[in-house]
Design a protein around this motif. Structure first.
Motif, PDB file in Angstrom:
ATOM      1  N   LEU A   1      10.282  36.033  36.423  1.00 54.44           N
ATOM      2  CA  LEU A   1      11.334  36.137  35.414  1.00 54.44           C
ATOM      3  C   LEU A   1      11.678  34.731  34.938  1.00 54.44           C
ATOM      4  O   LEU A   1      12.287  33.941  35.658  1.00 54.44           O
ATOM      5  CB  LEU A   1      12.576  36.828  35.980  1.00 54.44           C
ATOM      6  CG  LEU A   1      12.437  38.320  36.266  1.00 54.44           C
ATOM      7  CD1 LEU A   1      13.763  38.888  36.743  1.00 54.44           C
ATOM      8  CD2 LEU A   1      11.943  39.089  35.037  1.00 54.44           C
TER       9      LEU A   1
ATOM     10  N   ASN B   1      18.268  36.552  33.201  1.00 51.34           N
ATOM     11  CA  ASN B   1      17.524  37.377  34.159  1.00 51.34           C
ATOM     12  C   ASN B   1      18.402  38.460  34.799  1.00 51.34           C
ATOM     13  O   ASN B   1      19.357  38.930  34.183  1.00 51.34           O
ATOM     14  CB  ASN B   1      16.810  36.492  35.167  1.00 51.34           C
ATOM     15  CG  ASN B   1      15.790  35.573  34.492  1.00 51.34           C
ATOM     16  OD1 ASN B   1      15.461  35.751  33.317  1.00 51.34           O
ATOM     17  ND2 ASN B   1      15.293  34.606  35.214  1.00 51.34           N
TER      18      ASN B   1
ATOM     19  N   ASN C   1      17.637  32.982  28.803  1.00 50.80           N
ATOM     20  CA  ASN C   1      17.465  34.103  29.738  1.00 50.80           C
ATOM     21  C   ASN C   1      18.308  33.949  31.006  1.00 50.80           C
ATOM     22  O   ASN C   1      18.193  32.959  31.735  1.00 50.80           O
ATOM     23  CB  ASN C   1      16.005  34.346  30.119  1.00 50.80           C
ATOM     24  CG  ASN C   1      15.229  34.990  28.994  1.00 50.80           C
ATOM     25  OD1 ASN C   1      15.804  35.607  28.099  1.00 50.80           O
ATOM     26  ND2 ASN C   1      13.912  34.854  29.030  1.00 50.80           N
TER      27      ASN C   1
ATOM     28  N   HIS D   1      16.278  40.413  31.862  1.00 50.85           N
ATOM     29  CA  HIS D   1      16.386  39.160  31.114  1.00 50.85           C
ATOM     30  C   HIS D   1      17.814  38.848  30.691  1.00 50.85           C
ATOM     31  O   HIS D   1      18.114  37.715  30.312  1.00 50.85           O
ATOM     32  CB  HIS D   1      15.493  39.200  29.881  1.00 50.85           C
ATOM     33  CG  HIS D   1      14.065  39.484  30.212  1.00 50.85           C
ATOM     34  ND1 HIS D   1      13.223  38.532  30.751  1.00 50.85           N
ATOM     35  CD2 HIS D   1      13.334  40.627  30.123  1.00 50.85           C
ATOM     36  CE1 HIS D   1      12.040  39.080  30.968  1.00 50.85           C
ATOM     37  NE2 HIS D   1      12.083  40.347  30.609  1.00 50.85           N
TER      38      HIS D   1
ATOM     39  N   SER E   1      13.272  31.613  32.993  1.00 49.13           N
ATOM     40  CA  SER E   1      14.531  31.105  32.462  1.00 49.13           C
ATOM     41  C   SER E   1      14.316  29.631  32.171  1.00 49.13           C
ATOM     42  O   SER E   1      13.705  28.913  32.977  1.00 49.13           O
ATOM     43  CB  SER E   1      15.660  31.313  33.469  1.00 49.13           C
ATOM     44  OG  SER E   1      16.903  30.911  32.931  1.00 49.13           O
TER      45      SER E   1
ATOM     46  N   ALA F   1       8.792  35.136  28.302  1.00 44.99           N
ATOM     47  CA  ALA F   1       9.901  35.700  29.072  1.00 44.99           C
ATOM     48  C   ALA F   1       9.491  36.050  30.497  1.00 44.99           C
ATOM     49  O   ALA F   1      10.345  36.182  31.374  1.00 44.99           O
ATOM     50  CB  ALA F   1      10.439  36.941  28.368  1.00 44.99           C
ATOM     51  N   HIS F   2       8.211  36.224  30.734  1.00 41.17           N
ATOM     52  CA  HIS F   2       7.662  36.433  32.080  1.00 41.17           C
ATOM     53  C   HIS F   2       6.626  35.355  32.344  1.00 41.17           C
ATOM     54  O   HIS F   2       5.833  35.008  31.446  1.00 41.17           O
ATOM     55  CB  HIS F   2       7.007  37.807  32.212  1.00 41.17           C
ATOM     56  CG  HIS F   2       7.967  38.945  32.304  1.00 41.17           C
ATOM     57  ND1 HIS F   2       8.535  39.351  33.490  1.00 41.17           N
ATOM     58  CD2 HIS F   2       8.460  39.769  31.351  1.00 41.17           C
ATOM     59  CE1 HIS F   2       9.346  40.387  33.266  1.00 41.17           C
ATOM     60  NE2 HIS F   2       9.321  40.647  31.973  1.00 41.17           N
TER      61      HIS F   2
END
Length: 294
Positions: A49, A66, A64, A100, A51, A240-241
């Motif tokens: 995840l 998460n 983000n 997210h 950020s 984002a991942h």
């Protein structure tokens, strides 16, 4: 609201988070040492995840929040890098899913940051996930107030840094891909942080006689999103991942190659093309199934 009703709502939220955590990828909650990507851009997420922290003289931008449970990990990563969590002035997200944006309410409370969200994702953020077209009521998160409603192409500026919000909808109605320019070893670099390109199994891209599309125009949104992604100049490929940009594999090379591992324009082009094909294959399959059912 009566005390009983408040208790019921609280139980529903807990059950929702319980279901989400039961299905969770372990890498979502496994910490990774924070690191500098380039210039004033840092990674402060988990093993999957993502950020990101953008550090500026006027305060910092966090991309983000998460999971709700991710907040202590993100805070620890920010402070481990030598920055203050309270210096976060702006919070952004890639899209309005609880993995997210689940930690947003807590981060806003702890930092006083301004929350800026793409227009079509605002309702889902402010009602805690209840209006999400795929997971409404099943993957809830604490509601959070949005201070600025973003629109496609809007800029977010702080302390000389400029991030551009590109609406790449489909995964959510307001899914956002962020771009910015940084300097890497003295050279200007274009950064792309992909919001999401995934067509989940729950998504219906076409309407049939028995089932509507997940939302009107979802297939057109995905198609437009890929057009946008193809058009973006990219030197540093992020998302984002961590899995989007092979973060774990690149981290293993960072000790010998340094920050050069994040320069991956060809990997970006390849990943966009691969995920576009996945979308087009799923769209063709659903169209065929819809025709066969008539």
């Amino acid at each position: 609201m009566s005390p009983c009703r408040k208790l019921l709502c609280f139980v529903i939220v807990l059950l929702s988070f319980g279901r989400l955590h039961a299905q969770m990828n372990p890498d979502w909650i496994t910490p990774v040492a924070p690191f500098r990507i380039a210039d004033n851009l840092y990674y402060v997420g988990s093993r999957d995840l993502a950020s990101y922290l953008v550090v500026t003289p006027a305060g910092d931008i966090l991309i983000n929040s998460n999971l709700q449970s991710s907040v202590p990990q993100i805070r620890h990563s920010v402070e481990r890098l030598g920055f203050r969590f309270s210096d976060i002035k702006i919070l952004l997200i890639s899209h309005a899913h609880s993995d997210h944006a689940g930690g947003s309410a807590a981060i806003l409370k702890q930092t006083g940051a301004k929350y800026m969200v793409m227009d079509a994702d605002v309702p889902t953020i402010q009602d805690g996930g209840r209006s999400d077209f795929a997971y409404g009521g099943r993957q809830l998160m604490p509601p959070a107030h949005v201070d600025r409603v973003l629109r496609d192409g809007d800029e977010v500026k702080l302390g000389g840094s400029v991030l551009v919000a590109h609406k790449t909808a489909g995964h959510t109605r307001g899914c956002t891909t962020w771009t910015m320019r940084v300097r890497d070893n003295g050279k200007p670099r274009d950064v792309v942080i992909v919001g999401s390109w995934n067509v989940l199994s729950e998504y219906r891209l076409v309407a049939t006689a028995t089932r509507p599309a997940s939302y009107p125009g979802i297939a057109q949104d995905f198609a437009h999103g890929f057009e946008v992604l193809h058009s973006l100049p990219c030197d540093i490929f992020l998302g984002a991942h961590g899995g989007y940009f092979e973060m774990k594999e690149k981290l293993s090379r960072m000790a010998t190659e340094g920050s050069a591992v994040w320069l991956d324009p060809e990997g970006y082009k390849r990943a966009v093309a691969e995920h576009q094909k996945e979308f087009e294959d799923k769209l063709a399959k659903q169209r065929h199934e819809g025709t066969s059912a008539r």
